[in-house]
Design a protein around this motif. Structure first.
Motif, short mmCIF file in Angstrom:
data_model
loop_
_atom_site.label_atom_id
_atom_site.label_comp_id
_atom_site.label_asym_id
_atom_site.label_seq_id
_atom_site.Cartn_x
_atom_site.Cartn_y
_atom_site.Cartn_z
N LYS A 135 -17.22 -18.44 -19.14
CA LYS A 135 -16.73 -19.77 -18.71
C LYS A 135 -17.34 -20.51 -18.33
N ILE A 136 -19.46 -20.45 -18.93
CA ILE A 136 -19.80 -21.05 -19.47
C ILE A 136 -20.18 -21.13 -20.50
N ASN A 137 -20.00 -21.02 -21.11
CA ASN A 137 -19.87 -21.37 -23.41
C ASN A 137 -21.71 -21.64 -23.50
N PRO A 138 -22.12 -21.08 -22.58
CA PRO A 138 -23.96 -21.38 -22.80
C PRO A 138 -24.38 -21.81 -23.87
N ASP A 139 -25.08 -23.05 -24.21
CA ASP A 139 -26.08 -23.30 -26.21
C ASP A 139 -27.01 -22.43 -25.27
N ILE A 140 -27.52 -22.12 -23.83
CA ILE A 140 -28.88 -21.53 -23.78
C ILE A 140 -29.10 -20.76 -22.94
N VAL A 141 -29.26 -19.34 -23.09
CA VAL A 141 -29.44 -18.66 -22.05
C VAL A 141 -31.22 -18.49 -21.66
N TYR A 142 -31.55 -18.39 -20.39
CA TYR A 142 -32.76 -17.86 -20.31
C TYR A 142 -33.09 -16.24 -18.77
N THR A 143 -33.92 -15.61 -19.57
CA THR A 143 -33.40 -14.46 -18.58
C THR A 143 -34.55 -13.47 -18.58
N HIS A 144 -34.52 -12.53 -18.10
CA HIS A 144 -35.65 -12.13 -17.42
C HIS A 144 -36.47 -11.20 -18.75
N SER A 145 -37.98 -11.27 -19.23
CA SER A 145 -38.61 -10.14 -20.85
C SER A 145 -38.16 -9.11 -19.99
N TYR A 146 -38.21 -8.27 -21.11
CA TYR A 146 -38.78 -6.69 -21.08
C TYR A 146 -39.93 -6.34 -20.81
N ASN A 147 -40.74 -7.50 -20.31
CA ASN A 147 -42.05 -6.63 -20.12
C ASN A 147 -42.91 -6.64 -18.91
N ASP A 148 -41.72 -6.82 -18.03
CA ASP A 148 -41.91 -6.63 -16.11
C ASP A 148 -41.89 -5.89 -15.94
N LEU A 149 -42.25 -4.77 -15.21
CA LEU A 149 -43.18 -3.50 -14.39
C LEU A 149 -41.47 -3.47 -13.85
N ASN A 150 -40.96 -3.96 -13.15
CA ASN A 150 -39.90 -3.90 -12.28
C ASN A 150 -38.55 -3.32 -13.33
N LEU A 151 -37.95 -2.30 -13.31
CA LEU A 151 -37.05 -2.00 -14.22
C LEU A 151 -35.79 -2.67 -13.63
N ASP A 152 -35.61 -3.83 -12.89
CA ASP A 152 -33.97 -3.91 -12.73
C ASP A 152 -34.23 -5.55 -13.46
N HIS A 153 -35.53 -6.18 -13.80
CA HIS A 153 -35.53 -6.94 -14.74
C HIS A 153 -35.53 -6.43 -16.26
N GLN A 154 -36.09 -4.96 -16.94
CA GLN A 154 -35.68 -4.83 -17.69
C GLN A 154 -34.52 -4.41 -18.31
N ILE A 155 -33.55 -4.12 -17.72
CA ILE A 155 -31.89 -3.98 -17.32
C ILE A 155 -31.52 -4.82 -17.95
N THR A 156 -31.83 -6.62 -16.69
CA THR A 156 -30.99 -7.62 -16.75
C THR A 156 -31.04 -7.49 -18.07
N ASN A 157 -32.74 -7.76 -18.72
CA ASN A 157 -33.03 -8.58 -20.20
C ASN A 157 -31.61 -7.71 -21.27
N LYS A 158 -32.03 -6.47 -20.54
CA LYS A 158 -31.25 -5.88 -22.12
C LYS A 158 -29.62 -5.81 -21.86
N ALA A 159 -29.01 -5.75 -20.38
CA ALA A 159 -27.27 -6.94 -20.13
C ALA A 159 -27.37 -8.04 -21.48
N VAL A 160 -28.65 -8.81 -20.82
CA VAL A 160 -27.80 -10.22 -21.55
C VAL A 160 -28.27 -9.87 -22.92
N LEU A 161 -29.33 -9.54 -23.72
CA LEU A 161 -28.82 -9.62 -25.28
C LEU A 161 -27.33 -8.60 -25.24
#
Length: 220
Positions: A96-122
């Motif tokens: 839908k968006i067809n983005p030129d730039i994506v910002y998301t979480h790094s895999y650094n964070d201790l929070n597991l949701d953040h790590q999974i979001t990073n993996k899902a986006v990549l």
């Protein structure tokens, strides 16, 4: 030329904490900014969903973001879902968006949701042939990065968005909309810490103010 910008985060408030000033800068530059929040942002912590959603709407209004969507995955439970399902939901927004730039979480964070979001986006934005390529940048979240083991941390950010005083002011105002998530200094999620971080990250790139990121993918 205006760019299409997509921010994908695990929880409402991560978009402000991670790149609120950068969002403001993109809005001021007339870029098209969209935000995708994966979780309901309250279920695991016993917080009222309606209150948190209203805080989110208030923050979107302050930032000037008109295109946003929240999914209903459970907060701090992303590991209980199949990654492929999260990826598919992100891919719907991608088309839908067809983005030129994506910002998301790094895999650094201790929070597991953040790590999974990073993996899902990549995974959703893997650079397949014949698909539009986009640049991906990742950010750390205050109160999550500080508690991670040093053995899992990247050494330093390697990409900086310089910001103006107005961008920092809008970020602070947007964060103040999340009243249930604010804490007094010296908590990482304090207004004072966000101001200190913007100045510190500015000094790392020779500017007064900045937000720092990791380059996950940069294609020229």
């Amino acid at each position: 030329m205006n760019k299409n910008i997509l921010i994908v985060v695990a929880h409402a408030d991560d978009e402000v904490l991670g790149c609120g000033a950068t969002i403001s800068k993109h809005i001021r530059n007339k870029d098209n900014v969209s935000i995708l929040v994966l979780t309901d942002s309250s279920s695991a912590q016993g917080k009222d969903i309606n209150i948190r959603h209203n805080e989110f709407l208030k923050a979107m209004n302050i930032l000037g973001v008109e295109d946003f969507k929240k999914l209903d995955y459970k907060d701090n439970r992303l590991d209980s879902y199949d990654l492929v399902d999260i990826v598919k939901d992100i891919e719907i927004i991608k088309e839908k968006i067809n983005p030129d730039i994506v910002y998301t979480h790094s895999y650094n964070d201790l929070n597991l949701d953040h790590q999974i979001t990073n993996k899902a986006v990549l995974t959703a934005f893997r650079p397949l042939p014949n698909y539009k390529k986009c640049n991906i940048f990742a950010f750390d979240i205050p109160s999550s990065i500080e508690y991670q083991s040093v053995y899992h941390l990247r050494t330093n950010p390697n990409y900086y968005n310089t910001i103006d005083e107005i961008d920092l002011k809008i970020k602070i105002q947007a964060m103040m909309a999340y009243e249930t998530e604010l804490h007094p200094f010296p908590h990482p999620r304090s207004i004072e810490n966000l101001e200190i971080s913007a100045k510190k990250e500015g000094t790392m790139c020779g500017e007064a103010l900045a937000e720092s990121f990791y380059i996950e993918r940069l294609i020229n």
